[in-house]
Scaffold this motif. Structure first.
Motif, PDB file in Angstrom:
ATOM      1  N   PHE A 190      40.240  49.191  25.778  1.00 50.63           N
ATOM      2  CA  PHE A 190      39.553  49.020  27.068  1.00 50.63           C
ATOM      3  C   PHE A 190      40.365  48.114  27.990  1.00 50.63           C
ATOM      4  CE2 PHE A 190      34.782  49.775  25.881  1.00 50.63           C
ATOM      5  CZ  PHE A 190      35.121  51.050  25.433  1.00 50.63           C
ATOM      6  N   PRO A 191      40.227  48.305  29.292  1.00 53.51           N
ATOM      7  CA  PRO A 191      40.822  47.333  30.218  1.00 53.51           C
ATOM      8  C   PRO A 191      40.123  45.981  30.054  1.00 53.51           C
ATOM      9  CG  PRO A 191      39.482  48.944  31.400  1.00 53.51           C
ATOM     10  CD  PRO A 191      39.502  49.382  29.982  1.00 53.51           C
ATOM     11  N   ALA A 192      40.851  44.900  30.399  1.00 49.73           N
ATOM     12  CA  ALA A 192      40.320  43.557  30.117  1.00 49.73           C
ATOM     13  C   ALA A 192      39.808  42.878  31.381  1.00 49.73           C
ATOM     14  CB  ALA A 192      41.427  42.711  29.489  1.00 49.73           C
ATOM     15  N   ALA A 193      39.019  41.819  31.157  1.00 58.67           N
ATOM     16  CA  ALA A 193      38.609  40.868  32.208  1.00 58.67           C
ATOM     17  C   ALA A 193      37.951  41.540  33.407  1.00 58.67           C
ATOM     18  CB  ALA A 193      39.816  40.043  32.653  1.00 58.67           C
ATOM     19  N   GLN A 194      37.010  42.432  33.147  1.00 59.78           N
ATOM     20  CA  GLN A 194      36.352  43.165  34.232  1.00 59.78           C
ATOM     21  C   GLN A 194      35.175  42.346  34.797  1.00 59.78           C
ATOM     22  OE1 GLN A 194      37.558  46.268  35.308  1.00 59.78           O
ATOM     23  NE2 GLN A 194      39.193  45.590  33.914  1.00 59.78           N
ATOM     24  N   ASP A 195      35.120  42.250  36.117  1.00 64.17           N
ATOM     25  CA  ASP A 195      34.001  41.541  36.756  1.00 64.17           C
ATOM     26  C   ASP A 195      32.734  42.399  36.736  1.00 64.17           C
ATOM     27  OD1 ASP A 195      35.387  39.155  37.851  1.00 64.17           O
ATOM     28  OD2 ASP A 195      36.580  40.720  38.801  1.00 64.17           O
ATOM     29  N   LEU A 196      32.922  43.699  36.883  1.00 63.02           N
ATOM     30  CA  LEU A 196      31.770  44.613  36.913  1.00 63.02           C
ATOM     31  C   LEU A 196      32.141  45.884  36.158  1.00 63.02           C
ATOM     32  CD1 LEU A 196      29.062  45.778  37.986  1.00 63.02           C
ATOM     33  CD2 LEU A 196      30.298  46.436  40.078  1.00 63.02           C
ATOM     34  N   ILE A 197      31.327  46.209  35.160  1.00 60.67           N
ATOM     35  CA  ILE A 197      31.501  47.480  34.444  1.00 60.67           C
ATOM     36  C   ILE A 197      30.222  48.286  34.642  1.00 60.67           C
ATOM     37  CG2 ILE A 197      31.874  48.602  32.218  1.00 60.67           C
ATOM     38  CD1 ILE A 197      33.155  46.019  31.202  1.00 60.67           C
ATOM     39  N   THR A 198      30.377  49.555  34.992  1.00 62.28           N
ATOM     40  CA  THR A 198      29.226  50.451  34.950  1.00 62.28           C
ATOM     41  C   THR A 198      29.530  51.522  33.908  1.00 62.28           C
ATOM     42  OG1 THR A 198      30.135  51.833  36.709  1.00 62.28           O
ATOM     43  CG2 THR A 198      28.591  50.124  37.382  1.00 62.28           C
ATOM     44  N   CYS A 199      28.580  51.749  33.035  1.00 60.35           N
ATOM     45  CA  CYS A 199      28.709  52.847  32.075  1.00 60.35           C
ATOM     46  C   CYS A 199      27.321  53.490  32.021  1.00 60.35           C
ATOM     47  CB  CYS A 199      29.146  52.336  30.709  1.00 60.35           C
ATOM     48  SG  CYS A 199      29.419  53.702  29.545  1.00 60.35           S
ATOM     49  N   ARG A 200      27.083  54.364  32.961  1.00 59.09           N
ATOM     50  CA  ARG A 200      25.727  54.886  33.149  1.00 59.09           C
ATOM     51  C   ARG A 200      25.658  56.347  32.732  1.00 59.09           C
ATOM     52  NH1 ARG A 200      23.589  53.660  38.868  1.00 59.09           N
ATOM     53  NH2 ARG A 200      25.307  55.007  39.508  1.00 59.09           N
ATOM     54  N   ASN A 201      24.620  56.661  31.999  1.00 54.73           N
ATOM     55  CA  ASN A 201      24.364  58.049  31.571  1.00 54.73           C
ATOM     56  C   ASN A 201      25.496  58.601  30.703  1.00 54.73           C
ATOM     57  OD1 ASN A 201      21.913  58.286  33.300  1.00 54.73           O
ATOM     58  ND2 ASN A 201      23.433  57.960  34.907  1.00 54.73           N
ATOM     59  N   VAL A 202      26.095  57.739  29.914  1.00 59.24           N
ATOM     60  CA  VAL A 202      27.157  58.154  28.983  1.00 59.24           C
ATOM     61  C   VAL A 202      26.699  57.855  27.546  1.00 59.24           C
ATOM     62  CG1 VAL A 202      29.559  57.822  28.286  1.00 59.24           C
ATOM     63  CG2 VAL A 202      28.923  57.602  30.709  1.00 59.24           C
ATOM     64  N   LEU A 203      26.255  56.624  27.327  1.00 61.64           N
ATOM     65  CA  LEU A 203      25.926  56.185  25.955  1.00 61.64           C
ATOM     66  C   LEU A 203      24.743  56.962  25.385  1.00 61.64           C
ATOM     67  CD1 LEU A 203      26.368  52.393  26.678  1.00 61.64           C
ATOM     68  CD2 LEU A 203      27.965  53.916  25.523  1.00 61.64           C
ATOM     69  N   ALA A 219      31.782  44.078  25.365  1.00 61.71           N
ATOM     70  CA  ALA A 219      31.631  42.612  25.367  1.00 61.71           C
ATOM     71  C   ALA A 219      33.001  41.956  25.518  1.00 61.71           C
ATOM     72  CB  ALA A 219      30.945  42.155  24.074  1.00 61.71           C
ATOM     73  N   ASN A 220      34.019  42.533  24.863  1.00 61.14           N
ATOM     74  CA  ASN A 220      35.370  41.965  24.953  1.00 61.14           C
ATOM     75  C   ASN A 220      36.029  42.271  26.301  1.00 61.14           C
ATOM     76  OD1 ASN A 220      35.093  41.071  22.352  1.00 61.14           O
ATOM     77  ND2 ASN A 220      36.083  42.870  21.449  1.00 61.14           N
ATOM     78  N   ALA A 221      35.581  43.341  26.946  1.00 59.36           N
ATOM     79  CA  ALA A 221      36.226  43.755  28.199  1.00 59.36           C
ATOM     80  C   ALA A 221      35.694  42.993  29.413  1.00 59.36           C
ATOM     81  CB  ALA A 221      36.022  45.251  28.417  1.00 59.36           C
ATOM     82  N   LEU A 222      34.554  42.326  29.253  1.00 60.17           N
ATOM     83  CA  LEU A 222      33.959  41.621  30.399  1.00 60.17           C
ATOM     84  C   LEU A 222      34.698  40.317  30.684  1.00 60.17           C
ATOM     85  CD1 LEU A 222      30.092  41.895  29.827  1.00 60.17           C
ATOM     86  CD2 LEU A 222      31.381  42.805  31.795  1.00 60.17           C
ATOM     87  N   ALA A 223      34.901  40.016  31.966  1.00 58.20           N
ATOM     88  CA  ALA A 223      35.343  38.676  32.349  1.00 58.20           C
ATOM     89  C   ALA A 223      34.237  37.702  31.946  1.00 58.20           C
ATOM     90  CB  ALA A 223      35.576  38.636  33.853  1.00 58.20           C
ATOM     91  N   PRO A 224      34.555  36.410  31.804  1.00 59.14           N
ATOM     92  CA  PRO A 224      33.517  35.469  31.349  1.00 59.14           C
ATOM     93  C   PRO A 224      32.215  35.560  32.151  1.00 59.14           C
ATOM     94  CG  PRO A 224      35.646  34.396  31.381  1.00 59.14           C
ATOM     95  CD  PRO A 224      35.870  35.780  31.942  1.00 59.14           C
ATOM     96  N   HIS A 225      32.320  35.759  33.461  1.00 57.77           N
ATOM     97  CA  HIS A 225      31.116  35.813  34.302  1.00 57.77           C
ATOM     98  C   HIS A 225      30.704  37.257  34.611  1.00 57.77           C
ATOM     99  CE1 HIS A 225      34.653  36.187  36.812  1.00 57.77           C
ATOM    100  NE2 HIS A 225      33.923  37.080  37.446  1.00 57.77           N
ATOM    101  N   GLY A 226      31.304  38.251  33.914  1.00 58.62           N
ATOM    102  CA  GLY A 226      31.155  39.655  34.322  1.00 58.62           C
ATOM    103  C   GLY A 226      29.782  40.254  34.046  1.00 58.62           C
TER     104      GLY A 226
END
Ligand SMILES: C[S@@+](CC[C@H](N)C(=O)[O-])C[C@H]1O[C@@H](n2cnc3c(N)ncnc32)[C@H](O)[C@@H]1O
Length: 426
Positions: A190-203, A219-226
């Motif tokens: 996964f790409p790292a340190a993301q401020d905003l991730i949307t993963c909608r209607n996939v899981l 969880a690992n891909a989110l920036a600390p405040h993401g």
């Protein structure tokens, strides 16, 4: 086990192993039919021949659901705007946004529009990924039929989309801001340190084991405040990963469990651009949303099937399904409305004739008038457009503002706003 059953079982296992896809009930029946056709088409005779490669990619393509449209679940997008983008606007740092499972691009482009409306696009990196190569090709092209904007003029995305011939195009400046990449959520890093991730209607399409793997990777891909947003119908992720869930009436979002305290804004700016894309709700939210009356089971199946085909770009197939559903259930106005949306790119007169029928059968559905107004406006019929928009506005103003409009995902006040703007522009 018969050889044919072995082939089907092996195909289902491989699809699950590589993409995490899982089928049950009616979706399992459909998947087995698809696999049967795939076995014949690709001349598969031995279970051990079923593995990674072109044939399996083709099968995955046939099995995944690509449904997407601009401004999908607008209430949740409004939450993203108010909660996330408003905070990011108070910093001057680079912004990383990732739309995971982006299908043909409507979701990441919607996010790009929202960032642009906040003046944040210049410092944003938007990554959009999917495991489907054909979907990514469509996404990069950035050309959409009316189907992708479903409810038409009311959609905030319509402020950015540019009419090109019979389609809607994403402006070049926005296309350039979105980086589309092939990425399998189960197998790829996964790409790292993301401020905003949307993963909608996939899981919702993945089995529990795959959801657990993907949750940990998010969880690992989110920036600390993401922030991570999933769709309301997606499975919960917090049982599988150090993610803290917040449940709102506009869906669930997650933050890293090790960063529960809000991080104060860094390097605040003197002024923050106003949120012009998603204005805050001006009226108190009703405790519950009134859902339109449930359609009859038989026509709902046809509508779902037609939507699925249209989402794959098979507009002719979708029309064929609607035409036969109309033959079986000629008094269902929504079927005519959907047919009009499908026809609008190719045959304006036929689309308007369908809308007339939809209006005759369901005179209280504002979306038919709104869509007719837009079609008439685009064809230069300003008087007809004014009449249609005005009729839609009367109906919308008579509805409770927060109530979801029949055959649409949107509350009445947003559509009423769109009508007023359209009337003012005439
Ligand atoms: C229903 S669309 C959702 C599109 C968009 N997120 C939305 O909500 O409108 C689901 C997408 O997830 C993709 N997908 C399914 N399994 C995946 C996986 N294991 N890795 C990456 N993408 C996947 C499919 O190819 C499809 O385009």
């Amino acid at each position: 086990m018969r050889l044919h059953d072995q082939l089907v079982t092996r195909a289902l296992d491989e699809v699950n192993r590589h993409a995490g896809l899982f089928f049950k009930d009616v979706r399992l029946t459909g998947a087995v039919e698809t696999i049967n056709e795939w076995i014949v088409e690709h001349g598969i005779v031995n279970p051990v021949d079923i593995g990674p490669g072109v044939a399996l990619d083709a099968l995955l393509e046939d099995l995944v659901v690509h449904e997407s449209y601009f401004d999908r679940d607008i209430e949740q997008l409004r939450l993203v705007d108010e909660l996330v983008l408003a905070r990011l606007a108070r910093t001057t740092d680079p912004i990383k946004v990732w739309s995971a499972g982006c299908a043909s691009g409507e979701e990441p482009y919607t996010l790009a529009f929202m960032l642009a409306a906040r003046g944040l696009l210049q410092r944003a990196t938007i990554t959009a990924t999917d495991l489907s190569r054909p979907a990514l090709v469509r996404a990069r092209a950035g050309r959409y039929r009316a189907w992708a904007v479903r409810t038409g003029a009311n959609s905030p995305a319509m402020r950015f989309l540019v009419p090109c011939a019979t389609e809607w195009c994403v402006p070049e400046s926005i296309k350039e801001a979105v980086d589309f990449e092939l990425l399998n959520l189960v197998e790829d890093p996964f790409p790292a340190a993301q401020d905003l991730i949307t993963c909608r209607n996939v899981l919702i399409y993945l089995d529990q084991a795959a959801v657990a793997v993907v949750a940990q990777k998010f969880a690992n891909a989110l920036a600390p405040h993401g922030w991570l947003f999933v769709a309301p119908s997606d499975p919960r992720l917090d049982p599988y990963a150090p993610l803290a869930a917040t449940v709102t009436d506009r869906g669930v979002y997650y933050r890293r469990a090790d960063q529960l305290e809000p991080v104060p804004a860094r390097r605040p700016r003197a002024s923050v651009p106003p949120p012009i894309f998603m204005p805050p709700l001006r009226v108190a939210r009703a405790p519950s949303v009134t859902i339109p009356p449930a359609p009859k089971q038989d026509t709902r199946a046809a509508r779902d099937h037609a939507r699925m085909l249209a989402d794959r770009g098979d507009y002719e197939g979708a029309r064929a399904v609607l035409v036969s559903a109309i033959a079986a259930t000629p008094l269902d106005g929504e079927l005519y409305f959907l047919e009009a949306v499908l026809l609008a790119a190719d045959d304006l007169a036929a689309a308007l004739a369908c809308l007339d029928r939809a209006i005759y059968l369901s005179p209280d559905a504002p979306v038919s008038y709104l869509f007719a107004g837009r079609l008439r406006h685009s064809s230069g019929d300003r008087i007809g457009a004014r009449r249609s928009y005005a009729r839609a506005l009367v109906l919308l103003e008579a509805s409770p503002p927060d109530e979801r409009v029949l055959w649409s995902d949107e509350p009445a006040w947003i559509m009423a706003d769109a009508c007023r703007r359209a009337l003012a522009a005439l």
